[in-house]
Design a protein around this motif. Structure first.
Motif, PDB file in Angstrom:
ATOM      1  N   UNK A   1       0.851  -1.201   0.000  1.00 40.03           N
ATOM      2  CA  UNK A   1       0.000   0.000   0.000  1.00 40.03           C
ATOM      3  C   UNK A   1       0.879   1.240   0.000  1.00 40.03           C
ATOM      4  N   UNK A   2       0.902   1.936  -1.142  1.00 40.21           N
ATOM      5  CA  UNK A   2       1.683   3.161  -1.250  1.00 40.21           C
ATOM      6  C   UNK A   2       0.760   4.351  -1.435  1.00 40.21           C
ATOM      7  N   UNK A   3       0.551   4.724  -2.700  1.00 36.44           N
ATOM      8  CA  UNK A   3      -0.350   5.837  -2.994  1.00 36.44           C
ATOM      9  C   UNK A   3      -1.780   5.544  -2.551  1.00 36.44           C
TER      10      UNK A   3
ATOM     11  N   UNK B   1      -0.852  20.643  -5.722  1.00 41.42           N
ATOM     12  CA  UNK B   1      -0.577  19.470  -6.556  1.00 41.42           C
ATOM     13  C   UNK B   1       0.168  19.872  -7.827  1.00 41.42           C
ATOM     14  N   UNK B   2      -0.229  20.983  -8.433  1.00 42.73           N
ATOM     15  CA  UNK B   2       0.466  21.481  -9.624  1.00 42.73           C
ATOM     16  C   UNK B   2       1.923  21.828  -9.316  1.00 42.73           C
ATOM     17  N   UNK B   3       2.123  22.504  -8.190  1.00 50.60           N
ATOM     18  CA  UNK B   3       3.476  22.914  -7.802  1.00 50.60           C
ATOM     19  C   UNK B   3       4.357  21.705  -7.536  1.00 50.60           C
ATOM     20  N   UNK B   4       3.814  20.739  -6.788  1.00 45.95           N
ATOM     21  CA  UNK B   4       4.582  19.538  -6.469  1.00 45.95           C
ATOM     22  C   UNK B   4       4.923  18.771  -7.742  1.00 45.95           C
TER      23      UNK B   4
ATOM     24  N   UNK C   1       9.390  12.805  -7.532  1.00 48.24           N
ATOM     25  CA  UNK C   1       8.197  12.439  -8.301  1.00 48.24           C
ATOM     26  C   UNK C   1       7.544  11.164  -7.775  1.00 48.24           C
ATOM     27  N   UNK C   2       8.087  10.640  -6.661  1.00 47.84           N
ATOM     28  CA  UNK C   2       7.553   9.411  -6.057  1.00 47.84           C
ATOM     29  C   UNK C   2       6.977   9.687  -4.671  1.00 47.84           C
TER      30      UNK C   2
ATOM     31  N   UNK D   1       3.843  11.609  -9.230  1.00 50.65           N
ATOM     32  CA  UNK D   1       3.394  12.550 -10.268  1.00 50.65           C
ATOM     33  C   UNK D   1       2.048  12.129 -10.840  1.00 50.65           C
ATOM     34  N   UNK D   2       1.845  10.821 -10.972  1.00 48.99           N
ATOM     35  CA  UNK D   2       0.563  10.329 -11.501  1.00 48.99           C
ATOM     36  C   UNK D   2      -0.586  10.660 -10.558  1.00 48.99           C
TER      37      UNK D   2
END
Length: 381
Positions: free
Chosen positions: A132-134, A319-322, A362-363, A368-369
């Motif tokens: 269980x990650x995202x 979210x956009x900035x990250x 990005x993880x 990023x997704x």
């Protein structure tokens, strides 16, 4: 030139942190990288200087500054050249501590916040599991309510500060059948019977921060260690994600800027075909593109930060900035390695570390997704 978002007081904080980083961190980065961790005493030193308590009220030992002061701290920490140092201090100060401060009882706050702010105790937040990650709702670590205590069973992985933490704010399933509505947060202290650190994990980057795999076997946790209300943990986690993601965006921008600075300095010194690399149009254009990307990421991140500190809904902008800042950090640090040529591939040059450290952006804190899903979902609504 100072940005309009920051006051003179914020810039004084910046100057103080920058001086500390230059004198007490940068000279030891290579040593700490080789050792695979920075000294535990650095937490106490950061606490002594008041840095760990910037965003906490005075009643718990903080200085009562705002989140902009915290943002300044993380920007300057990122420029130390070892993202693991910033990650270790940040995991305790900006990820574990806020869960207790925002949602914990007064008893929990008084027990854990003062020693966290002083650097005498190290905190960690444990959510991610092997399966269980995202998808936070899919965690499988359970906590059975036994009346005066909880019985915890399960495991966590990829936990920053997990090896050295004195306490771990842990996401558990108190109602396994309820999905995300059955998650709670428990503070599990080091030394609690049944709680073990299975191992310290080897990583591509962030080498100076310890990352652990944790195991809970019939771990008995006092009922008073419940953070907030039972089965509200998912919502508590989501609320602090905005700040965590902003911190990651701020650090991504600052570390990318550092990579540009180092690459530009190398280009001025490295001579090929009878002249410095900085005289070649191809190098100059690379640097121009890198600087433009980073400045765009900085503006987007500062915009999200301004919305966040004003109390407005900033979920989409954060979210956009990250998403953008962390993607750009990967591209810019990669170009910095390219400008260094073969030397960029050598471990003795720090630019390779900037590239390795940037990759986690990005993880961690939401891939990023996931950021794209958040943005698209909000736009469609």
């Amino acid at each position: 030139m100072a940005h309009w978002l920051f006051t003179e007081e914020h810039e004084l904080v910046r100057k103080t942190v920058r001086n500390w980083v230059e004198k007490e961190i940068k000279p030891y980065v290579e040593e700490w990288e080789n050792a695979g961790e920075f000294p535990r005493e650095l937490f106490a030193r950061a606490g002594e200087l008041g840095f760990l308590g910037l965003t906490y009220p005075e009643e718990y030992g903080g200085s009562g500054e705002d989140y902009l002061a915290g943002a300044v701290f993380f920007e300057e920490m990122a420029r130390c050249g070892s993202a693991g140092v910033a990650a270790g201090l940040g995991a305790s100060m900006a990820i574990a501590g806020p869960q207790i401060y925002k949602f914990g009882s007064e008893e929990l706050k008084n027990r854990f916040l003062p020693p966290t702010i002083s650097g005498k105790k190290i905190g960690a937040l444990a959510i991610t599991e092997p399966n269980a990650g995202s998808d936070v709702a899919s965690i499988q670590t359970t906590a059975r309510n036994m009346g005066d205590h909880y019985l915890v069973n399960g495991s966590k992985i990829f936990i920053t500060n997990g090896v050295r933490a004195d306490y771990v704010v842990t996401a558990v399933k108190t109602d396994p059948a309820a999905g995300h509505k059955g998650i709670s947060l428990l503070v599990i202290e080091k030394g609690t019977p049944g709680f073990t650190v299975a191992k310290k994990l080897d990583k591509l980057g962030w080498n100076t921060s310890d990352t652990g795999e944790l195991v809970f076997e019939d771990c008995r946790v006092p009922g008073e260690n419940l953070v907030g209300r039972e089965n509200m943990g998912f919502y508590y986690i989501m609320q602090n994600f905005a700040w965590e993601r902003l911190v990651m965006a701020l650090e991504a921008v600052a570390s990318a800027q550092l990579a540009i600075d180092v690459a530009a300095e190398y280009a001025r010194q490295r001579v090929q075909f009878g002249r410095p690399l900085s005289k070649f149009q191809v190098t100059r254009h690379k640097l121009a593109d890198m600087a433009s990307l980073v400045e765009t990421a900085r503006c987007l991140t500062y915009h999200a930060l301004s919305l966040y500190v004003s109390g407005r809904d900033a979920v989409t902008e954060v979210a956009m900035a990250k998403l953008y800042a962390c993607e750009i950090a990967n591209r810019v640090t990669d170009e910095a390695v390219q400008i260094h040529g073969g030397y960029g591939y050598m471990m003795e040059y720090p630019v390779q570390r900037f590239w390795r450290d940037a990759r986690i952006g990005t993880i961690g804190g939401g891939t990023s997704d996931i950021m794209k899903q958040v943005i698209a979902g909000r736009l469609i609504k």
